[in-house]
Design an enzyme around this catalytic site. Structure first.
Site, PDB file in Angstrom:
ATOM      1  N   ASP A  89      24.402 -36.669  -3.775  1.00  0.00           N
ATOM      2  CA  ASP A  89      23.704 -35.546  -5.162  1.00  0.00           C
ATOM      3  C   ASP A  89      24.236 -34.343  -4.478  1.00  0.00           C
ATOM      4  O   ASP A  89      24.878 -33.767  -5.764  1.00  0.00           O
ATOM      5  CB  ASP A  89      22.447 -35.392  -5.445  1.00  0.00           C
ATOM      6  CG  ASP A  89      21.736 -36.489  -5.113  1.00  0.00           C
ATOM      7  OD1 ASP A  89      22.239 -37.414  -6.466  1.00  0.00           O
ATOM      8  OD2 ASP A  89      20.226 -36.363  -5.374  1.00  0.00           O
ATOM      9  N   GLU A 135       0.030  -0.770  -0.140  1.00  0.00           N
ATOM     10  CA  GLU A 135      -0.088  -0.494   0.087  1.00  0.00           C
ATOM     11  C   GLU A 135       1.137   1.704  -0.021  1.00  0.00           C
ATOM     12  O   GLU A 135       0.703   2.263  -0.255  1.00  0.00           O
ATOM     13  CB  GLU A 135      -0.999  -0.169   1.107  1.00  0.00           C
ATOM     14  CG  GLU A 135      -1.871  -1.783   1.454  1.00  0.00           C
ATOM     15  CD  GLU A 135      -1.619  -2.500   2.192  1.00  0.00           C
ATOM     16  OE1 GLU A 135      -0.454  -2.560   2.358  1.00  0.00           O
ATOM     17  OE2 GLU A 135      -2.380  -2.538   3.409  1.00  0.00           O
ATOM     18  N   ARG A 179      19.268 -20.009  -9.750  1.00  0.00           N
ATOM     19  CA  ARG A 179      19.584 -19.865 -10.579  1.00  0.00           C
ATOM     20  C   ARG A 179      19.264 -19.776 -11.788  1.00  0.00           C
ATOM     21  O   ARG A 179      18.522 -20.627 -12.208  1.00  0.00           O
ATOM     22  CB  ARG A 179      21.780 -20.131 -10.741  1.00  0.00           C
ATOM     23  CG  ARG A 179      21.701 -21.916 -10.866  1.00  0.00           C
ATOM     24  CD  ARG A 179      23.265 -22.359  -9.750  1.00  0.00           C
ATOM     25  NE  ARG A 179      22.721 -23.977 -10.537  1.00  0.00           N
ATOM     26  CZ  ARG A 179      22.501 -25.066  -9.462  1.00  0.00           C
ATOM     27  NH1 ARG A 179      21.940 -24.497  -8.705  1.00  0.00           N
ATOM     28  NH2 ARG A 179      22.591 -25.927  -9.712  1.00  0.00           N
TER      29      ARG A 179
END
Length: 463
Positions: free
Chosen positions: A212, A57, A219
């Site tokens: 992993d 606002e 990105r």
């Protein structure tokens, strides 16, 4: 009185809400439009700025005051997705701004769940000044797609969360070989990358850290993915009201039956003043719609540092943590100029002081010891973790990878949360590991994204 929204205002509020999600936290991603009361022209619009900056606002009125620096503003109406705040925080109360600028009409979506607002609402002050105040269900529908995380954190003291799993054609998320495995398509990866910008935290389990070596940062390259333009047409393929479908056969149920992963599908009653798809189910539809918008894509590219989630890792034993994983986190932090990691350690395992100091350095000391073992129920572990994330100001969390996390959090799925299954149409893992979901779920909607099939599931335990 009609409770519809002009198309131009609705679209502006949706775009602004999307832009603010993942950017404004811990403040909610509120959107505001100021409209000329006579012509219907949009005079100015804005969303909540980065934490500490203007609420939507105040930003919208700041922009409008650049056009009309002095004197009374043109007769105007205000549309805002959340009831204006009535308390001092990082900025003064927005309700005071409406008292000062005196719109003809204020339409808002959701009531603010913050007790500081709900116990001392300023809307009656506006009404006493002759300002028409309307809670508009059409605005509330927008709110239900973007403000649910903030509402969940205020009311439940935890973020809303999305459990995501990429599955082979056979329903396996891993072969169990201990090697990195790519399942989702490039088209899905584009939207999943944008999803990282929209959540406040991403969580992965210890096996994912070990195998992993994930980065988890947001990105994107400068080149806009022109080859994904065709995905706009996929939006039209979304099918709703699938809760009567045959149960999906993906993974073991709580009873251990590997044939049935989601059971007892039934119609789900929709909460009042919300769209049929709300919470993460509704937000994912907005993600598919607006991620492929060139202007919004550019905005996210130029502000990548401000759209970074906290990367939350459940850590394995110290000797199982690759040194390259820690180096990757250091490089990511350096690139975004933030120490945006957090680590959960198994309190029953031993870690060296050097290792702990390294984690604290990467995370601004967001290193928490907690029991991973069966001495507490998995749901208690999940509740404890979500409570901590809530204390850190997280509104939205994305939980990825592995049955350790699937079992920990799936039993906690509530109406604002969801499970996203991305089933590959090309990748085959004939023998592998099935996701172990705990609970009863119904499918909300499904859509084909390139070569993958997306399915969004919700808890069907609420009547």
């Amino acid at each position: 009185m009609s409770f519809s929204l002009p198309d131009s205002i609705r679209e502006e509020l949706l775009r602004l809400s999307f832009a603010s999600t993942g950017y404004s936290s811990p403040n909610p991603p509120v959107a505001c439009v100021l409209e000329d009361a006579n012509t219907g022209e949009i005079l100015s619009s804005a969303s909540t700025r980065i934490y500490g900056g203007n609420h939507a606002e105040r930003e919208a009125y700041r922009i409008l005051r650049e056009k009309f620096p002095t004197g009374k503003l043109p007769d105007h109406n205000a549309y805002v997705t959340l009831e204006p705040c009535s308390h001092y925080g990082k900025t003064p109360p927005c309700i005071d701004l409406f008292i000062e600028e005196k719109p003809k009409r204020l339409e808002y979506g959701w009531k603010d769940p913050n007790p500081l607002v709900s116990e001392n609402s300023g809307l009656s002050k506006l009404s006493s000044l002759g300002i028409e105040v309307v809670q508009n269900p059409a605005l509330a529908e927008i709110s239900s797609h973007f403000l649910f995380g903030f509402k969940t954190r205020v009311e439940k003291k935890r973020p809303a969360f999305l459990l995501k799993s990429s599955l082979s054609k056979e329903g396996h998320f891993s072969s169990g070989s201990g090697q990195r495995e790519k399942i989702s398509s490039a088209e899905s990866d584009f939207f999943l990358t944008m999803l990282r910008a929209k959540v406040d935290a991403i969580l992965v389990g210890p096996k994912t850290v070990q195998v992993d070596e994930p980065g988890l940062d947001f990105r994107i390259s400068e080149k806009f993915p022109q080859d994904l333009e065709s995905l706009r047409s996929d939006w039209k393929k979304i099918k709703s009201n699938l809760s009567k479908s045959t149960p999906m056969r993906t993974g073991p149920s709580e009873s251990g039956n590997s044939e049935v992963g989601f059971s007892k599908l039934r119609d789900r009653k929709n909460p009042a003043e919300q769209s049929p798809f709300f919470g993460f189910s509704g937000f994912l539809q907005e993600l598919l719609k607006y991620s492929n918008d060139k202007e919004l894509f550019r905005l996210h590219f130029e502000n990548q540092k401000d759209y970074q989630p906290i990367r939350v890792f459940f850590m394995p034993e110290e000797d199982l943590v690759p040194s390259s994983f820690l180096k990757k986190q250091e490089e990511i932090n350096s690139g975004i100029s933030k120490k945006s990691c957090a680590f959960f350690l198994d309190e029953k395992k031993k870690y060296s002081n050097d290792f702990l100091n390294k984690l604290r350095e990467l995370s601004d000391s967001k290193v928490v010891s907690i029991s991973f073992s069966d001495s507490i129920s998995v749901s208690d572990l999940g509740k404890n973790v979500l409570k901590i994330l809530g204390e850190w100001g997280m509104n939205l969390a994305l939980i990825e990878g592995g049955n350790f996390l699937y079992k920990t959090f799936s039993s906690l799925v509530s109406e604002e949360d969801a499970i996203l299954q991305i089933r590959s149409g090309t990748v085959s893992i004939p023998k592998g590991i099935l996701p172990e979901w705990k609970g009863e779920f119904s499918m909300d909607w499904t859509v084909d994204i390139g070569l993958d099939h997306w399915e969004v599931w919700r808890s069907c335990s609420q009547d």
